[in-house]
Every structure is written in structure tokens, then in C-alpha cells.
Design an enzyme around this catalytic site. Structure first.
Site, short mmCIF file in Angstrom:
data_model
loop_
_atom_site.label_atom_id
_atom_site.label_comp_id
_atom_site.label_asym_id
_atom_site.label_seq_id
_atom_site.Cartn_x
_atom_site.Cartn_y
_atom_site.Cartn_z
N LYS A 101 3.07 11.43 -3.83
CA LYS A 101 2.19 10.69 -4.50
C LYS A 101 1.18 11.65 -5.08
O LYS A 101 0.29 11.43 -6.10
CB LYS A 101 1.21 9.60 -3.35
CG LYS A 101 0.24 8.89 -4.01
CD LYS A 101 -0.13 7.88 -3.06
CE LYS A 101 -1.48 7.15 -3.43
NZ LYS A 101 -2.09 6.30 -2.36
N ASP B 113 -12.64 5.19 2.00
CA ASP B 113 -11.22 5.35 2.25
C ASP B 113 -10.79 6.58 2.62
O ASP B 113 -10.83 7.28 1.15
CB ASP B 113 -10.24 4.48 1.25
CG ASP B 113 -9.10 4.44 1.51
OD1 ASP B 113 -8.47 5.11 2.37
OD2 ASP B 113 -8.32 3.68 0.62
N GLU C 130 -7.01 0.86 -4.11
CA GLU C 130 -7.05 0.87 -2.65
C GLU C 130 -8.30 0.10 -2.14
O GLU C 130 -8.44 -0.79 -1.45
CB GLU C 130 -6.52 1.96 -2.36
CG GLU C 130 -5.15 2.19 -2.26
CD GLU C 130 -4.60 3.75 -2.25
OE1 GLU C 130 -5.40 4.48 -1.73
OE2 GLU C 130 -3.55 4.10 -2.56
N ASP D 251 0.90 -1.12 -0.05
CA ASP D 251 -0.04 0.00 -0.10
C ASP D 251 0.94 1.44 0.07
O ASP D 251 1.46 1.56 0.92
CB ASP D 251 -0.96 -0.20 1.22
CG ASP D 251 -1.59 1.33 1.38
OD1 ASP D 251 -1.66 2.12 0.55
OD2 ASP D 251 -2.54 1.36 2.53
N1 LIG Z 1 -6.25 8.97 15.20
C1 LIG Z 1 -6.34 9.79 14.03
N2 LIG Z 1 -7.22 10.79 14.10
C2 LIG Z 1 -7.39 11.66 13.03
N3 LIG Z 1 -6.60 11.42 11.91
C3 LIG Z 1 -5.76 10.48 11.72
C4 LIG Z 1 -5.53 9.65 13.04
N4 LIG Z 1 -4.60 8.81 12.86
C5 LIG Z 1 -3.92 9.03 11.44
N5 LIG Z 1 -4.85 10.05 11.10
C6 LIG Z 1 -4.72 10.74 9.61
O1 LIG Z 1 -4.82 9.83 8.76
C7 LIG Z 1 -3.85 10.17 7.59
C8 LIG Z 1 -3.03 9.29 7.13
O2 LIG Z 1 -3.69 8.07 6.76
P1 LIG Z 1 -3.30 6.71 5.80
O3 LIG Z 1 -1.86 6.34 6.45
O4 LIG Z 1 -4.42 5.85 5.70
O5 LIG Z 1 -3.01 7.70 4.54
P2 LIG Z 1 -2.30 7.09 3.08
O6 LIG Z 1 -2.61 5.71 2.89
O7 LIG Z 1 -0.73 7.55 3.39
O8 LIG Z 1 -2.77 8.06 2.06
P3 LIG Z 1 -3.58 7.62 0.80
O9 LIG Z 1 -4.36 6.41 1.12
O10 LIG Z 1 -4.64 8.93 0.79
O11 LIG Z 1 -2.85 7.85 -0.13
C9 LIG Z 1 -2.97 11.49 8.01
O12 LIG Z 1 -3.48 12.70 7.45
C10 LIG Z 1 -3.19 11.28 9.63
O13 LIG Z 1 -2.98 12.48 10.10
MG LIG Z 2 -4.33 4.82 2.07
#
Ligand SMILES: Nc1ncnc2c1ncn2[C@@H]1O[C@H](COP(=O)(O)OP(=O)(O)OP(=O)(O)O)[C@@H](O)[C@H]1O
Ligand SMILES: [Mg+2]
Lengths: 360, 523
Positions: free
Chosen positions: B70, B193, B171, B8
Site C-alpha cells: 500500500k 488513526d 479511513e 479496510d
Molecule cells: N498492542 C500494540 N501495541 C503497539 N502497536 C501495535 C499493537 N498492535 C498492533 N500494533 C501495530 O499497529 C500497526 C498495524 O495497525 P493497523 O492494522 O491498524 O494498520 P493498517 O490498517 O494495516 O495500516 P494503515 O491503516 O496504515 O494502512 C502495526 O504497525 C502493528 O505493529
Molecule cells: Mg488502517
């Protein structure tokens, strides 16, 4: 199939083709021949499955519900289950990286057809159309898709117009559908009128195109469409001319000319377009072409002083000074105070200098 | 046969999983974390850093640390999204020779595929370390509505990382696979998502070991970072009102603030109020200034309400595409870190009229689904089939600048569709086929995937020649387009390889270059 307008853009025709209401083939179709030697035990795919794939591939022209192995009146749940089951046998992913030889191609074909059958049967509109087509009496074999035609053995194809004709004769569209279609077409045409008023040709064209898709029987729409297309072509030509003039870029000049040609096609009696084309050709040093355009402009509007002026310039550059002189005289008569015309007259009276390279 | 990993590749975090002992496992990195920040940096002394190591020094080395790349990959430099990113990013973004955005850090220019490749290589390392064997095959996920160029660039990134990319999957689809494996019931689910940078929504139907994607929709520029930004803006204003100092010009202060805001945002998912403490954030003639601010959940929620609102609009669209109403959805699955926010959960629950399904880990489920698909494709042990769809409509430009659609979005792949077109001018001897992807009626508003010319059309009055254009998407998502003159059977075709992506030679050169840098591993 969700009701997105662009899906209908190319007309309901394609939908009808897919629904099996119309066939692209005018003549008989030939039965696909099966190769008995197609079974290959060396391949990484069960012999039994090979036989199923071959038999499926051979009968892709069956009515859609038969393809899926369901009754003609099956409910959507049953259709879906059947589709899922067949997908598990025939989806190419089930054979990922396996040595399956020719079967890769067959599977691809078979799965696409199954998916199409599923898509069409799950949509109530297309499904009703399909059901009707069987009742109309054309053989179920006509449930043939444009995409199923293989290159190389294309039978005689009907032109779209012929096809529409044939369709009109063959299929009786139920009154309520016809009525609804015409109503939508009228609505769209109404919006197109407003858009034309605002000179929003792009959007207007789009609306009328849709109107024609809904109602291909009303000639007014087609006429209006031609008019709008002409405006569009001219508008784009103008833009390109501007570009061409200040970049003196040969490519866009040529393109602008092409577009003007297009505009002329739609408005053959508009002298202004001819005149522009003449100017453009002259700028591109294609004097013969320029002369043709300029002459046509003068012919179409004998009172146009500027058109005469341009023709005179072309003739002068072609070395035809005498003819040029007589043309510019006419121009002066039409518009005595135009300084450009006077300048042209002066030039023609002067003997051409040696360095100018003109003919004597 | 070596195993297939699922990656991912997230905007903010990346995660890798593999089937181990018949079960999907998320692989922790050497530091014990199951996800790694999608960050790459070049340190002051020229070292290349990835993941947590890059994140740790981001504040002190903001200009040389790339995050959220990304958001740039596969886009044109002039696109609104790239321009928006340029305003927000502390690192430099420049125009590349293919009109693609490139990133300059440590005095060196990188393509976005290269940055993604570096992150993917790190994930590959993590997996190899854990498995104790080399890994090459991978399934990588992308947001559902990534267009062809973005997907191909991601594939390029995989190659740069030394991976053989079996498949790029969506995803939310991956999440649905992870949820659906082993479930026997027939049901319809919605996958919501909301990650760091993108929002995706998919409606999926399960039954008989088949996962059928009915529709998918989303926004490539909507995610957790938007929440952060709202909060940062709010804090900047507060600080300026109190101290009369605008922090916007100070890269280091901004980076600290961004970090603190994100942390506060996450805290507010579990507590009602939190405190922001940033000592020595600024300096002026009156001495050093400190930022000390209390923020409560309500404030954050009012700042972000419209962002959440925007996601429900996408959900509506997606349901309409699937020709379903929300009451027909059996389960809602939440994916992505931002769905931990109570306001998001509440909005989703209110909309669907049911509580979201618990029991999937929103950070890991996508990678798990990716490795499941890898194993479904290669091992044939799993009795599971994914019927995926093409997320964006495909078609060609007509002469008057319109988009004539051939394959509607959400069509199951593989798929092939054909239409007959004609000429617009008499004796027109050639037609140019411009292959487009997108949802606009206007050709120019869609993405150009490629173009070719069909020539040698015999002279005929306009409207007479019949040119059959057919589009084909195979199971691997490769698009090919052909045009055939039905009168002569003359044919021209192309396999679409998106513009702006790298060719094999470029990829190899980048790979050679990268071999020189062995990256330091997570401690
Ligand atoms: N406890 C929480 N409450 C609110 N937001 C959160 C929490 N934990 C993580 N996040 C937010 O979730 C986001 C990251 O999520 P995730 O890791 O799923 O994204 P990603 O997979 O990297 O991005 P994408 O799928 O959009 O490419 C960040 O903006 C982070 O601040
Ligand atoms: Mg993601």
C-alpha cells in the site's frame, strides 16, 4: 475557507464574484423557465420532492440565507442545522442507484449551490461582504456566481479590468479593510524586492501576484510583475536553449523560441534576447526569422560586434553575400581582434564551393 | 439484492465487514482471525499465498513475500516514498512502463494494483464463505490524504478482485460513521488513526444523522512501521557493539529481527520490559551467535518520541483547517493498531486535554464504517448521510509555473468551481490546461492528474481572451475539468483518469491470468 494563500492567488476578484459583490454579467439576466411537464411519476423519487427540487432549482439566485431558509442574521448553529436538513433532502447520495432521470442533474446543481451558500455564510469575512452587498443597493439577485453561468447562453461578459473598474465605482470598501489590504500588499511587495535581489524570480512573482491580489490599485506592482515575469521567461528560455543546443531536439528548440518571444514581449529593447533568438532560429534553419531577429539586435545595439557577426552569418546562408560582407566589415571595425569575425570575413571572400550548395 | 461489503485495505492488515441482521459484523476468516495480514507471497514450489499463510512463511521466503505494498500503490517510481521503500523491502521493486513501481516475486512482475487486487479478492472470499452467497458490491477505504492516482489504483485493484467498487471512502471518515451511527447528539469529534503505514487525522461534526467532515490531514508515510524501524536500528547497533557483526546485509536475519521487533513493540504496550530471543542469528569463524536482548518501554518511547511528535503537527494543521481550537472537540477516537501504545494514547490525551473515547475497536472500526456507507448508499434504510470532502486542493498550472488553486482542500463534494484565466502572449491560439493536485504553490511540486489543450482562440492581444476553467467533482469523487473560451464558447474538457493507472483491457487481462490460480484457503 481557511486562509491559505493559494486561495487568494487568483485575486480577491473571484471571492467578490462568489460573494455576489460583482456579477460577471453586464446585462439583464433572464428568468429561468420551469417546465411544468417536468414532474414524472415513473421516477423513483416522491412527487412532492420533485416539486421541491424544481422550485429550488428555479430559484437558485436567491440570497444565500434565503436559499438555506434562515434569517439574514442567523447564527452559525442555525445555519448548520438548516444545511444538514437540506443536505438530507438534496445530497445526490440519497438517490444512489435510484432511477431519477433528469433529477440527477438538478440535484447536483442544487446541492452544490446549497453547499456554496453554507460555505460562504459560515465564513465571517465572506458573510460580512455578502451582507454589505445587499445594503449597497444592488438587487439581491446579483448574488450570482460565476459558476452558475450555463454554457450556450453566456451574456456579455466583462473583462477583468472592466470588472475591477466597475467594482471600484460600485462598492465602497470600508477604509479599515482597504488599509489592511494595502498594508499586506506592501509587505508582500517588500519580500518580493528581497527575492528579486536574490534572483529568485519564481518566489518573487508569487509574492507580487499576491500583492496585486490584495491591492489591484497600485500600478507599481503591476510594472514590477511584468519585469519579474520577463526574467522568469528569460531564465526558462536560457535553460531550454541549453537543452536545445546539446540535444538539437527540434521540439525544445521551438519551445525555447516561444519562451524567448515571451521574454521579448516584456523586454522589447534588449538586444541580447533578440540575438539569442536569431542564433536559435538559425540553428533551426529558419533563416528568414533569424534575419529578422538579428536585424533587430543590430538596430537596438549598433555597437554590438557579435550581433553584426550573427547577422552576417544569416545573410551569407541566405545567399546574400554582398550584404553579408558589408555587415561583417562593420563588425570588424567594432572589434578588429575577434577571430570569429576574421574567419567570417575569410569565408565570404572565398568563392563558394560547388558542393556547398550556396547560390551564385 | 446482494449485500455490500466494506473492506479496510490496510498497510499491514485488512479487514472485511458486512451488515448482517441489521447490524455491522466483522467477518472472521477460516482461521478465526478478524483481520488478515496484507501480504502476498509465492512459495518456493510456486504456490500463491495470501494473508496469514503468506505471513507464516515470510521469514524463510523474504525475497518472495510482498508486504506493505500500500506504500507503493499509485506512486511514481521516482518518488521519495518508493525509493525509501526500496531500501527497506526484502523483495525487488522495479520501474514499470508507466513509471509506476512494480514488484518482482517468484520471477514474475506484479503491478501494485494487482497485489492489492489479490488481497481484496481474498477478503471477498472470506465474506462469501461467511455469507454463503456471492458478493460483488464493495466500499473500500483509503487513507484520507491519498491522492487521485492512489484512489484510482485502489479502484483498479477492486476491479481486478472482481468487485464492483461503489465508493472509495476515507479511513477516518469510515471510523466516524461507525462511531456516529445511531447517535443523536450534536458533537465534534477528532479521529486519530495511526495504522501500520499511514497516519490520518480528521475532524468531523455529527448531528441530525449527518456526518460532516470538516477537515482532514495526515501523512502517507508515518505509521507503526516507523516504530519498528527505530527499534530494529537500535537492536542492530547493540548487536554490532556486542558481537562486532553487522546484520544489515542478511535478508533472512533482518526479516527475523523485524518480526521480533514488532512483537516486542506490541508487548511493550502492556508490559514494562520484554526480551528478544533470536538464536543462531549469525555465524562467523567463532561459531554461531545468538541475539539476546532486554528492552524496556522507556527505551522504545525515547526511540519513537519524534514520530509521535510528528502526528501532533498534523493534528494542529487539521484543526487550523477546520477553523477550530482543540478545546472545542467533544471526543477523540483512536483508530489503528499503533494507538494501543501507551505513549501515543498519552500524547493524544495531553494534546486534547481529554481521555480518548473507548468503546470502538481500533482494528475493526474502519471496515465497519465502510460497510455502513455501503448500506447507506444502497438500502436507504439508514437515515444517515456522509458529507465527505476532497482531501487535496485541485487547480491548474499557470504559465510561470505556479499553481492556481480552484478547489480548496476540504471542500465538501460534490462541488464545482470556476475561474477566468487569460493568455500570456499576443495572438496565442491555444492554452494548455495542466490539471494538478496538491498543496504547493509551485506547479511542479504537485501531482499532475492530466492535461489537455484548448485551441482555436481567436487572435487577440495578450491578457484579452477570457478562458473560463471549471472544475467539477461529483459525488463519486470523479474529477472533470473543462476550459471554455468565453468569446467563442469553444470548449474542451476531460474527465481525469489518473496517469499510471491501468486501462480496462489491462485489468481484464490480469483478471484472466488470475483465474488460473485458485488460492489456497486459510486453514
Ligand atoms: N498492542 C500494540 N501495541 C503497539 N502497536 C501495535 C499493537 N498492535 C498492533 N500494533 C501495530 O499497529 C500497526 C498495524 O495497525 P493497523 O492494522 O491498524 O494498520 P493498517 O490498517 O494495516 O495500516 P494503515 O491503516 O496504515 O494502512 C502495526 O504497525 C502493528 O505493529
Ligand atoms: Mg488502517
Amino acid at each position: 475557507m481557511s486562509g491559505q494563500p493559494p486561495a487568494q492567488l487568483e485575486g480577491c476578484l473571484e471571492r467578490w464574484i462568489e460573494a455576489g459583490l460583482v456579477s460577471l454579467d453586464a446585462g439583464e439576466e433572464s428568468e429561468a423557465v420551469v417546465d411544468p411537464g417536468a414532474i414524472d411519476t415513473d421516477l423513483d423519487i416522491d412527487v412532492e420532492l420533485q416539486e421541491r427540487i424544481l422550485s429550488f432549482d428555479r430559484q437558485l439566485d436567491r440570497p444565500y440565507h434565503e436559499l438555506l431558509g434562515v434569517a439574514a442574521d442567523a447564527d452559525s448553529k442555525t445555519i448548520k442545522r438548516a444545511y444538514f436538513k437540506l443536505s438530507k433532502d438534496f445530497h445526490p447520495d440519497r438517490y444512489f442507484r435510484r432511477e431519477i432521470g433528469d433529477y440527477a442533474e438538478r440535484l447536483d446543481r442544487v446541492f452544490k449551490k446549497i453547499a456554496l451558500a453554507y460555505e460562504l455564510l459560515m465564513d465571517p469575512t465572506t458573510r460580512a461582504e455578502i451582507a454589505k452587498s445587499y445594503r449597497v443597493g444592488s438587487s439581491p439577485q446579483s448574488a450570482k456566481v460565476a459558476t452558475a453561468v450555463k454554457p450556450g447562453d453566456a451574456p456579455h461578459k466583462l473583462s477583468k479590468r472592466e470588472m475591477l473598474e466597475k467594482l471600484r465605482r460600485q462598492v465602497k470598501i470600508p477604509d479599515e479593510i482597504l488599509f489592511e489590504r494595502k498594508r499586506r500588499a506592501r509587505e508582500l511587495f517588500g519580500s518580493a524586492r528581497v527575492l528579486r535581489h536574490q534572483e529568485n524570480w519564481n518566489e518573487a512573482a508569487s509574492c507580487i501576484r499576491l500583492a496585486i491580489a490584495f491591492d489591484p490599485w497600485t500600478d507599481d506592482y503591476k510594472e514590477a510583475f511584468g519585469e519579474v515575469l520577463a526574467n522568469l521567461a528569460q531564465m526558462r528560455a536560457e535553460k531550454l536553449i541549453e537543452q536545445a543546443m546539446d540535444t538539437s531536439d527540434g521540439r525544445s528548440q521551438k519551445e525555447a523560441l516561444n519562451l524567448l518571444e515571451e521574454a521579448i514581449m516584456y523586454r522589447p529593447s534588449d538586444p541580447e534576447i533578440q540575438h539569442r533568438a536569431a542564433e536559435l532560429s538559425m540553428a533551426g534553419d529558419d533563416l528568414e526569422q533569424a534575419r529578422e531577429y538579428a536585424e533587430r539586435a543590430v538596430e537596438l545595439e549598433p555597437e554590438g560586434a557579435v550581433y553584426h557577426l550573427t547577422l552576417s552569418k544569416v545573410l551569407r546562408r541566405l545567399g546574400l553575400r554582398q550584404q553579408a560582407q558589408s555587415v561583417v566589415q562593420t563588425a570588424r571595425k567594432l572589434d578588429p581582434s575577434n577571430p570569429e569575425i576574421q574567419e567570417e570575413l575569410r569565408r565570404l571572400r572565398q568563392r563558394p564551393g560547388r558542393s556547398s550548395g550556396g547560390m551564385i | 439484492m446482494s449485500r455490500v461489503i466494506g473492506i479496510d485495505l490496510g498497510t499491514t492488515n485488512s479487514c472485511v465487514a458486512v451488515i448482517d441482521g441489521g447490524k455491522p459484523v466483522v467477518i472472521p476468516n477460516a482461521g478465526g482471525y478478524k483481520t488478515s495480514p496484507s501480504m502476498f507471497a509465492i512459495s518456493q514450489d510456486g504456490k500463491r499465498l495470501v494473508g496469514h499463510l503468506a505471513k507464516r512463511q515470510a521469514i524463510t521466503n523474504a525475497r518472495n513475500t510482498v508486504s506493505a505494498s500500500k506504500r507503493l500503490i499509485g506512486r511514481r517510481f521516482d518518488s521519495e516514498e518508493v525509493q525509501k521503500s526500496m531500501e527497506l523491502s526484502p523483495f525487488e521493486i522495479v520501474r514499470g512502463p508507466n513509471d509506476d513501481p512494480r514488484v518482482i516475486i517468484g520471477g514474475k512482475t506484479f503491478t501494485c494494483a494487482e497485489i492489492a487486487g489479490i488481497i481484496l479478492r481474498e477478503m471477498k472470499h472470506v465474506a462469501e464463505e461467511y455469507l454463503g452467497e456471492p458478493v460483488t458490491d464493495a466500499v473500500i477505504t483509503v487513507p484520507a490524504h491519498f491522492n487521485d492516482t492512489q484512489r484510482q489504483s485502489t479502484k483498479d485493484a477492486g476491479k481486478i478482485a472482481g468487485l464492483n467498487v461503489l465508493r472509495i471512502i476515507n479511513e477516518p471518515t469510515a471510523a466516524a460513521l461507525a462511531y456516529g451511527i445511531g447517535r443523536e447528539v450534536e458533537e465534534k469529534i477528532a479521529v486519530y488513526d495511526l495504522g501500520g503505514g499511514t497516519f490520518d487525522i480528521s475532524i468531523v461534526e455529527l448531528g441530525d444523522g449527518v456526518v460532516e467532515v470538516l477537515a482532514t490531514s495526515g501523512d502517507t508515510f508515518l505509521g507503526g512501521e516507523d516504530f519498528d524501524r527505530r527499534l530494529v536500528d537500535h537492536i542492530l547497533k547493540e548487536f554490532e557493539a556486542r558481537e562486532g557483526i553487522d546484520l544489515r546485509g542478511d535478508a533472512m536475519a533482518l526479516q527475523r529481527l523485524k518480526d521480533a521487533a514488532e512483537k516486542a513493540k506490541c508487548d511493550l504496550s502492556s508490559v514494562q520490559t520484554t526480551e528478544l530471543n533470536l538464536p543462531f542469528i549469525a555465524n562467523d569463524e567463532n561459531g554461531p551467535r545468538h541475539l539476546n536482548l532486554e528492552i524496556d518501554r522507556e527505551t522504545l518511547e525515547s526511540l519513537a518520541a519524534d514520530v509521535v511528535q510528528r502526528t501532533t503537527q498534523c493534528v494542529e494543521q487539521c484543526l487550523a483547517d477546520a477553523e477550530l481550537t482543540k478545546d472545542l472537540i467533544d471526543h477523540v477516537i483512536l483508530v489503528g493498531g499503533q494507538t494501543r501504545m501507551p505513549l501515543v494514547q498519552k500524547a493524544v490525551a495531553d494534546y486534547f486535554g481529554k481521555r480518548p473515547h473507548r468503546g470502538v475497536n481500533p482494528d475493526e472500526v474502519v471496515a465497519i464504517g465502510a460497510c455502513i456507507q455501503g448500506s447507506v448508499l444502497t438500502s436507504h434504510e439508514q437515515d444517515l448521510l456522509l458529507l465527505d470532502v476532497t482531501p487535496l486542493s485541485l487547480g491548474i498550472a499557470t504559465f510561470d509555473g505556479h499553481f492556481a488553486e480552484l478547489i480548496h482542500r476540504n471542500s465538501t463534494v460534490p462541488v464545482m468551481k470556476a475561474h477566468v484565466f487569460t493568455t500570456t502572449r499576443s495572438d496565442q491560439s491555444a492554452v494548455k490546461i495542466r490539471v494538478l493536485q496538491g498543496e504547493s504553490d509551485k506547479a511542479e511540486d504537485n501531482d499532475l492528474l492530466g492535461e489537455f489543450v484548448l485551441s482555436n482562440i481567436p487572435p487577440a492581444p495578450k491578457g484579452e481572451p477570457e478562458i473560463e476553467v471549471s472544475f467539477d467533482i461529483d459525488a463519486n469523487g470523479i474529477v472533470s475539468v473543462s476550459a471554455r473560451d468565453l468569446a467563442t464558447n469553444g470548449e474542451q474538457s476531460i474527465t481525469v483518469s489518473a496517469r499510471g493507472t491501468l486501462d480496462d483491457e489491462e485489468i481484464e487481462q490480469i483478471m484472466r491470468e488470475h483465474e488460473e490460480y485458485e488460492l489456497p484457503q486459510e486453514k
